[in-house]
Write a protein that holds these residues in place. Structure first.
Motif, PDB file in Angstrom:
ATOM      1  N   ALA A 142       5.316  -0.629   5.649  1.00 15.82           N
ATOM      2  CA  ALA A 142       5.385  -1.592   4.557  1.00 15.82           C
ATOM      3  C   ALA A 142       3.998  -2.153   4.280  1.00 15.82           C
ATOM      4  O   ALA A 142       3.030  -1.883   5.001  1.00 15.82           O
ATOM      5  CB  ALA A 142       6.345  -2.731   4.920  1.00 15.82           C
ATOM      6  N   ALA A 143       3.909  -2.947   3.220  1.00 13.92           N
ATOM      7  CA  ALA A 143       2.699  -3.700   2.888  1.00 13.92           C
ATOM      8  C   ALA A 143       3.060  -5.180   2.907  1.00 13.92           C
ATOM      9  O   ALA A 143       4.230  -5.558   2.805  1.00 13.92           O
ATOM     10  CB  ALA A 143       2.159  -3.274   1.531  1.00 13.92           C
ATOM     11  N   TRP A 144       2.048  -6.028   3.033  1.00 15.47           N
ATOM     12  CA  TRP A 144       2.262  -7.477   3.063  1.00 15.47           C
ATOM     13  C   TRP A 144       1.231  -8.148   2.182  1.00 15.47           C
ATOM     14  O   TRP A 144       0.080  -7.705   2.090  1.00 15.47           O
ATOM     15  CB  TRP A 144       2.124  -7.997   4.501  1.00 15.47           C
ATOM     16  N   ARG A 145       1.636  -9.234   1.522  1.00  8.72           N
ATOM     17  CA  ARG A 145       0.690 -10.080   0.803  1.00  8.72           C
ATOM     18  C   ARG A 145       1.211 -11.505   0.816  1.00  8.72           C
ATOM     19  O   ARG A 145       2.421 -11.730   0.927  1.00  8.72           O
ATOM     20  CB  ARG A 145       0.480  -9.609  -0.645  1.00  8.72           C
ATOM     21  N   ASN A 146       0.310 -12.456   0.734  1.00 10.81           N
ATOM     22  CA  ASN A 146       0.752 -13.852   0.712  1.00 10.81           C
ATOM     23  C   ASN A 146       1.041 -14.295  -0.718  1.00 10.81           C
ATOM     24  O   ASN A 146       0.800 -13.563  -1.686  1.00 10.81           O
ATOM     25  CB  ASN A 146      -0.273 -14.766   1.396  1.00 10.81           C
ATOM     26  N   TRP A 147       1.578 -15.488  -0.862  1.00 12.78           N
ATOM     27  CA  TRP A 147       2.022 -16.014  -2.149  1.00 12.78           C
ATOM     28  C   TRP A 147       0.887 -16.082  -3.155  1.00 12.78           C
ATOM     29  O   TRP A 147       1.041 -15.739  -4.324  1.00 12.78           O
ATOM     30  CB  TRP A 147       2.630 -17.397  -1.926  1.00 12.78           C
ATOM     31  N   ALA A 148      -0.288 -16.529  -2.728  1.00  4.94           N
ATOM     32  CA  ALA A 148      -1.423 -16.662  -3.637  1.00  4.94           C
ATOM     33  C   ALA A 148      -2.041 -15.323  -3.993  1.00  4.94           C
ATOM     34  O   ALA A 148      -2.765 -15.212  -4.983  1.00  4.94           O
ATOM     35  CB  ALA A 148      -2.488 -17.578  -3.027  1.00  4.94           C
ATOM     36  N   GLY A 149      -1.757 -14.285  -3.205  1.00  2.21           N
ATOM     37  CA  GLY A 149      -2.292 -12.960  -3.484  1.00  2.21           C
ATOM     38  C   GLY A 149      -3.707 -12.733  -2.997  1.00  2.21           C
ATOM     39  O   GLY A 149      -4.293 -11.675  -3.260  1.00  2.21           O
ATOM     40  N   ASN A 150      -4.271 -13.694  -2.248  1.00  2.85           N
ATOM     41  CA  ASN A 150      -5.645 -13.538  -1.769  1.00  2.85           C
ATOM     42  C   ASN A 150      -5.727 -12.910  -0.386  1.00  2.85           C
ATOM     43  O   ASN A 150      -6.822 -12.673   0.110  1.00  2.85           O
ATOM     44  CB  ASN A 150      -6.368 -14.899  -1.766  1.00  2.85           C
ATOM     45  N   GLU A 151      -4.571 -12.646   0.248  1.00  5.51           N
ATOM     46  CA  GLU A 151      -4.543 -11.974   1.548  1.00  5.51           C
ATOM     47  C   GLU A 151      -3.510 -10.851   1.510  1.00  5.51           C
ATOM     48  O   GLU A 151      -2.365 -11.067   1.073  1.00  5.51           O
ATOM     49  CB  GLU A 151      -4.182 -12.947   2.671  1.00  5.51           C
TER      50      GLU A 151
ATOM     51  N   ILE B 122      -3.458 -16.629   8.174  1.00  3.29           N
ATOM     52  CA  ILE B 122      -2.722 -16.924   9.391  1.00  3.29           C
ATOM     53  C   ILE B 122      -1.493 -16.031   9.549  1.00  3.29           C
ATOM     54  O   ILE B 122      -1.117 -15.657  10.659  1.00  3.29           O
ATOM     55  CB  ILE B 122      -2.330 -18.418   9.455  1.00  3.29           C
ATOM     56  N   GLY B 123      -0.845 -15.662   8.457  1.00  2.00           N
ATOM     57  CA  GLY B 123       0.351 -14.832   8.555  1.00  2.00           C
ATOM     58  C   GLY B 123       0.098 -13.351   8.414  1.00  2.00           C
ATOM     59  O   GLY B 123       1.042 -12.554   8.494  1.00  2.00           O
ATOM     60  N   ARG B 124      -1.137 -12.965   8.220  1.00  2.00           N
ATOM     61  CA  ARG B 124      -1.439 -11.561   7.939  1.00  2.00           C
ATOM     62  C   ARG B 124      -1.281 -10.698   9.188  1.00  2.00           C
ATOM     63  O   ARG B 124      -1.967 -10.917  10.190  1.00  2.00           O
ATOM     64  CB  ARG B 124      -2.865 -11.418   7.416  1.00  2.00           C
ATOM     65  N   PRO B 125      -0.396  -9.692   9.159  1.00  2.00           N
ATOM     66  CA  PRO B 125      -0.323  -8.760  10.290  1.00  2.00           C
ATOM     67  C   PRO B 125      -1.597  -7.919  10.337  1.00  2.00           C
ATOM     68  O   PRO B 125      -2.151  -7.554   9.293  1.00  2.00           O
ATOM     69  CB  PRO B 125       0.897  -7.887   9.965  1.00  2.00           C
ATOM     70  N   ASP B 126      -2.076  -7.632  11.528  1.00  2.00           N
ATOM     71  CA  ASP B 126      -3.206  -6.715  11.652  1.00  2.00           C
ATOM     72  C   ASP B 126      -2.804  -5.340  11.125  1.00  2.00           C
ATOM     73  O   ASP B 126      -1.627  -4.949  11.181  1.00  2.00           O
ATOM     74  CB  ASP B 126      -3.623  -6.583  13.118  1.00  2.00           C
ATOM     75  N   ASP B 127      -3.770  -4.589  10.609  1.00  2.00           N
ATOM     76  CA  ASP B 127      -3.488  -3.220  10.200  1.00  2.00           C
ATOM     77  C   ASP B 127      -2.942  -2.454  11.397  1.00  2.00           C
ATOM     78  O   ASP B 127      -3.494  -2.496  12.500  1.00  2.00           O
ATOM     79  CB  ASP B 127      -4.762  -2.547   9.689  1.00  2.00           C
TER      80      ASP B 127
ATOM     81  N   VAL C  16       1.353  -1.661   7.870  1.00  2.00           N
ATOM     82  CA  VAL C  16       2.112  -2.452   8.842  1.00  2.00           C
ATOM     83  C   VAL C  16       3.521  -1.890   8.951  1.00  2.00           C
ATOM     84  O   VAL C  16       3.980  -1.126   8.111  1.00  2.00           O
ATOM     85  CB  VAL C  16       2.156  -3.944   8.440  1.00  2.00           C
ATOM     86  N   ARG C  17       4.213  -2.312   9.999  1.00  2.00           N
ATOM     87  CA  ARG C  17       5.623  -1.988  10.159  1.00  2.00           C
ATOM     88  C   ARG C  17       6.419  -3.268   9.940  1.00  2.00           C
ATOM     89  O   ARG C  17       6.084  -4.321  10.479  1.00  2.00           O
ATOM     90  CB  ARG C  17       5.897  -1.441  11.565  1.00  2.00           C
ATOM     91  N   LEU C  18       7.465  -3.161   9.147  1.00  2.27           N
ATOM     92  CA  LEU C  18       8.287  -4.323   8.806  1.00  2.27           C
ATOM     93  C   LEU C  18       9.605  -4.268   9.570  1.00  2.27           C
ATOM     94  O   LEU C  18      10.425  -3.375   9.368  1.00  2.27           O
ATOM     95  CB  LEU C  18       8.557  -4.372   7.308  1.00  2.27           C
ATOM     96  N   ALA C  19       9.805  -5.259  10.451  1.00  2.00           N
ATOM     97  CA  ALA C  19      11.061  -5.389  11.189  1.00  2.00           C
ATOM     98  C   ALA C  19      11.794  -6.625  10.691  1.00  2.00           C
ATOM     99  O   ALA C  19      11.183  -7.672  10.462  1.00  2.00           O
ATOM    100  CB  ALA C  19      10.784  -5.504  12.687  1.00  2.00           C
TER     101      ALA C  19
ATOM    102  N   THR D 117       7.590 -16.900   4.183  1.00  2.00           N
ATOM    103  CA  THR D 117       7.522 -16.495   2.781  1.00  2.00           C
ATOM    104  C   THR D 117       6.091 -16.370   2.282  1.00  2.00           C
ATOM    105  O   THR D 117       5.868 -16.190   1.088  1.00  2.00           O
ATOM    106  CB  THR D 117       8.292 -17.497   1.893  1.00  2.00           C
ATOM    107  N   GLY D 118       5.122 -16.464   3.178  1.00  2.00           N
ATOM    108  CA  GLY D 118       3.735 -16.195   2.817  1.00  2.00           C
ATOM    109  C   GLY D 118       3.053 -17.279   2.017  1.00  2.00           C
ATOM    110  O   GLY D 118       2.091 -17.002   1.293  1.00  2.00           O
ATOM    111  N   HIS D 119       3.500 -18.536   2.152  1.00  2.00           N
ATOM    112  CA  HIS D 119       2.902 -19.594   1.349  1.00  2.00           C
ATOM    113  C   HIS D 119       1.602 -20.153   1.927  1.00  2.00           C
ATOM    114  O   HIS D 119       0.966 -20.999   1.293  1.00  2.00           O
ATOM    115  CB  HIS D 119       3.917 -20.713   1.107  1.00  2.00           C
ATOM    116  N   ALA D 120       1.199 -19.715   3.118  1.00  2.00           N
ATOM    117  CA  ALA D 120      -0.119 -20.107   3.625  1.00  2.00           C
ATOM    118  C   ALA D 120      -1.193 -19.467   2.752  1.00  2.00           C
ATOM    119  O   ALA D 120      -1.078 -18.314   2.335  1.00  2.00           O
ATOM    120  CB  ALA D 120      -0.285 -19.673   5.074  1.00  2.00           C
TER     121      ALA D 120
END
Length: 460
Positions: free
Chosen positions: A9-18, A60-65, A23-26, A53-56
């Motif tokens: 999967a991919a991940w992004r925060n609410w603001a879109g800057n991270e 801080i919530g970003r999973p490492d690659d 990543v693997r999504l469990a 929900t990625g509002h930081a």
């Protein structure tokens, strides 16, 4: 049967800057399933981040690659609710929006909260989410017990009487000590809030801030750069048997509804696309976005008021932004805000977004920005698509000079050595982290910076 580590999967925060891609999504449903994910991640040499929900605004919530993201959206049920004691236990992935409505149905409420209802309860306490009120603490001060999945896969509970050191760390733990799979909170009888709003000179608000925050249970104000105007909101607690009088539709449109939100959004977008429009956009927003002194008050259930109101003061869901927020000693607020206003004028910073100021009572939580002192929070925002480094850098230096501590969920530049100087119990927190997660299973690159690396080589 699929892997406990879930799917790519991919991940992004609410603001879109991270963002993170590989990543693997469990998505575990229970603490036991979360434990299986943790055990599998250790076996595969992957780091784990539990995400809400990625509002930081920061990483801080970003999973490492190559790491594992644990999303708790399926671990979000009500576990127990005792109307007599007011204790409620919910799974970590429950959103504040759902929690508020479950509590209201039982005649209960959170005693205080911020203006965002989208966050999960585990994510909100992990980063120190707070509302405002001189006599009230952040959301973590309402926590009475936690269920946590540790790095060895064990599922444990903690409270003031059971594993108290873990409890002190985990109720504002940055996700660094384990996966919080359930939270027990102390709720209070359902109450209403009586809302007043007014437009006042910023200088007057700052000169009387100590008295201002005592004029109501929950006080906040917003200042628009390039103006001398503050929009102030006072919320007073009332019994629910008072006649509820939510704002009429016209009033709502003027101060907090879709029309006002649309106008506010349009002004902020104009300021971004036309840099020369930032000053007139801020000035117009300050003029049309506030009630005159003595404006019409309203009364509604507390959770509705906490999560609503003037978009300039509490934000608007259609507007995504970047933010730096610092907690300064309340006595330093006036000087810090005065310096910030002067710095914006001197530097010619291009921004129309308001600066929001809230307050909180002192608490005893090791990583709380309000630890040991009555606090004022200063939130500086700008459009998520524009540059922020110059503006935020100036604001950060002012707030650091005032003794500020950064909000853990917003942008800041501090590392562990600097944070240790600002948090008296920083090393107490690290002692717990190092005991329960010595290899940094629950860390990421951001936590390696703000907490320091784990005592033994981290999993890769």
């Amino acid at each position: 049967m699929g892997s406990p580590l879930g799917e790519p999967a991919a991940w992004r925060n609410w603001a879109g800057n991270e963002t993170a891609r590989a990543v693997r999504l469990a998505r575990p449903r229970t603490a036991e399933e979360a434990s299986a994910v943790v055990t599998a991640a250790v076996r595969d040499g992957r780091r784990v981040r539990a995400t809400g929900t990625g509002h930081a605004m920061n990483a801080i919530g970003r999973p490492d690659d190559g790491g594992v993201q644990i999303a708790l959206d399926r671990c979000a049920d009500l576990v127990a609710l005792d109307g007599g004691s007011g204790l409620v236990t919910v799974r970590g992935g429950m959103t504040l929006r759902r929690l508020n409505r479950l509590l209201a149905e039982a005649g209960l409420a959170l005693t205080n909260q911020g203006h965002g209802e989208q966050a999960t309860i585990a994510g909100a306490i992990a980063t120190g989410t707070h509302g405002t009120g001189a006599r009230y603490g952040g959301l973590s001060t309402q926590v009475r017990a936690l269920e946590v999945v540790l790095a060895d896969g064990k599922v444990v509970t903690c409270s003031r009487g059971e594993r108290p050191e873990l409890f002190a760390a985990a109720r504002l733990g940055l996700g660094a000590v384990g996966v919080v799979t359930s939270v027990t909170l102390q709720a209070v009888p359902l109450f209403a809030l009586h809302v007043r709003e007014s437009r006042l000179p910023l200088a007057e608000v700052l000169d009387s801030y100590g008295a201002l925050v005592e004029q109501a249970d929950h006080v906040r104000f917003a200042w628009f750069p390039h103006t001398s105007t503050a929009l102030v909101r006072w919320d007073d607690r009332r019994p629910v048997d008072d006649e509820l009088a939510p704002p009429p539709r016209r009033h709502d449109r003027l101060t907090g509804g879709p029309v006002s939100g649309g106008v506010f959004e349009a002004l902020m977008v104009a300021a971004r696309r036309l840099p020369a429009a930032d000053r007139p956009a801020a000035q117009l927003a300050a003029r049309v976005g506030a009630l005159p002194a003595g404006g019409r008050p309203s009364l509604d259930l507390s959770y509705r008021v906490f999560a609503s109101g003037h978009p300039a003061i509490v934000g608007h869901p259609a507007i995504r932004y970047k933010e730096i927020e610092y907690a300064v000693p309340r006595a330093e607020l006036a000087a810090a805000m005065g310096e910030l206003a002067a710095a914006v004028t001197r530097s010619g910073v291009r921004t129309a977004f308001p600066v929001e100021v809230r307050c909180a009572a002192a608490d005893e939580i090791p990583l709380s920005p309000a630890f040991g002192r009555d606090t004022a929070y200063i939130a500086v925002r700008t459009d998520r698509r524009g540059p922020h480094e110059n503006y935020f850098g100036r604001a950060e230096q002012i707030m650091l000079a005032a003794g500020g501590r950064p909000h853990w969920g917003t942008l800041h530049t501090l590392a562990a050595a600097q944070l240790r100087e600002r948090y008296p119990r920083f090393d107490d927190f690290l002692a717990v982290r190092d005991a329960v997660d010595p290899a940094g299973l629950f860390a990421n690159a951001h936590l390696d910076r703000v907490l320091g690396p784990p005592p033994v080589p981290a999993v890769s």
